[in-house]
Write an enzyme that holds these catalytic residues in place. Structure first.
Site, PDB file in Angstrom:
ATOM      1  N   ASP A 292      34.745  47.691  38.228  1.00 13.65           N
ATOM      2  CA  ASP A 292      35.548  46.581  37.726  1.00 13.65           C
ATOM      3  C   ASP A 292      35.401  45.333  38.597  1.00 13.65           C
ATOM      4  OD1 ASP A 292      37.201  45.945  35.591  1.00 13.65           O
ATOM      5  OD2 ASP A 292      39.009  46.054  36.824  1.00 13.65           O
ATOM      6  N   HIS A 293      35.374  44.175  37.955  1.00 16.54           N
ATOM      7  CA  HIS A 293      35.408  42.873  38.644  1.00 16.54           C
ATOM      8  C   HIS A 293      34.479  42.750  39.845  1.00 16.54           C
ATOM      9  CE1 HIS A 293      38.583  40.918  36.421  1.00 16.54           C
ATOM     10  NE2 HIS A 293      39.308  41.998  36.493  1.00 16.54           N
TER      11      HIS A 293
HETATM   12 ZN   LIG Z   1      40.924  42.772  35.599  1.00 19.35          ZN
END
Ligand SMILES: [Zn+2]
Length: 292
Positions: A82-83
């Site tokens: 994520d991210h």
């Molecule tokens: Zn997020």
């Protein structure tokens, strides 16, 4: 049953109008808890890690545990990064065996976001069935949530969406619509539903092409979640709530069993609390029984 990428899970979810929970884990107990809860509900599952645990524990270690748990589970499971703002680390996690990668170049100028996202898409697709998530607009922390929602420029501009998706070749897409990371300061955070609907129609109005992701699931009112699912939200990220549950349940167990020294019992208490949260989300997103 199967190790899958996020695109496979989310194309089906978008078509059938439910969403898949993407649950952030930071350790083995949390990974086991989300897998066990999803198996209990016969739900497809996305396990995700942020960059920090992927570096701290090691991407290859996380992938090894993921593969072991996923192969033994009778449901499809994806492991998502994520991210990640670093193209090179996206590539490292692709090589390690993550099955979905989010390159978050959303803070860059539009052209640079496209360039970095394209680089990760090219790399991941060349490796085989690894899908990629990109973001347009800024999904802020809750500190900035109101400011961001009131500042059009920080949200995803629908006029740029088709160009972004076509030029990057991204598989799934996260538009900033006013949701935020952390715990909302109001029980009814302002979300730009019209913007989300417009983007959903642009991408998936004539056959499902690029499933949509909603960040900042923690604390969203159930009615808001259901409305976003109905409008085409197919992946809901839940992170803060699980971190709070982990820390609160450790604290509560230790303070009420202060003379015990049995780490296994703490793990058991954490797992039980986290599983309750996962059941809540799976039921809310309508993905129970969708594993088949
Ligand atoms: Zn997020």
């Amino acid at each position: 049953m199967s190790i899958v990428n996020a695109k496979e899970l989310l194309m089906k979810a978008t078509r059938e109008k439910y969403a898949v929970g993407a649950f952030n884990i930071t350790n083995l107990i949390l990974m086991e808890a989300v897998v066990e809860a999803a198996v209990d509900r016969k739900a497809p599952l996305i396990i995700q890690t942020s960059v920090t645990p992927a570096k701290f524990l090691g991407a290859r270690v996380l992938v090894a545990i993921f593969r072991e748990l996923a192969q033994a589970a009778p449901i499809p499971i994806c492991l998502h990064l994520d991210h990640c703002t670093d193209v090179e680390f996206c590539k490292l996690c692709t090589d390690a065996g993550y099955t979905n990668i989010m390159i978050d170049a959303s803070k860059q100028a539009f052209e640079e976001n496209i360039r970095q996202t394209r680089a990760v898409v090219d790399y991941a697709h060349a490796k085989g069935a690894i899908s990629v998530e990109g973001e347009l607009g800024t999904v802020s922390g809750v500190e900035d949530q109101v400011k961001v929602v009131e500042n059009e420029a920080a949200l995803c501009n629908p006029a740029q969406v088709v160009e972004f998706v076509e030029k990057t070749g991204v598989d799934i897409f996260a538009p900033a619509i006013g949701t935020a990371h952390g715990v909302y300061k109001t029980p009814d955070p302002k979300i730009d539903f019209d913007r989300f609907e417009k983007i959903s129609l642009l991408l998936n109005g004539h056959g499902v092409k690029v499933p949509l992701v909603v960040h900042g699931g923690t604390g969203l009112p159930p009615a808001t979640v259901k409305r976003l699912v109905a409008l085409g939200g197919a992946k809901f990220n839940v992170s803060t709530e699980l971190k709070y549950t982990l820390i609160d349940s450790v604290y509560e167990y230790i303070t009420s069993h202060r003379d015990e020294y049995d780490p296994g019992k703490i793990d058991k208490a954490v797992k039980a609390s986290v599983k309750e949260k996962i059941y809540y989300w799976i039921d809310l997103l309508g993905c129970a029984g969708r594993a088949a």
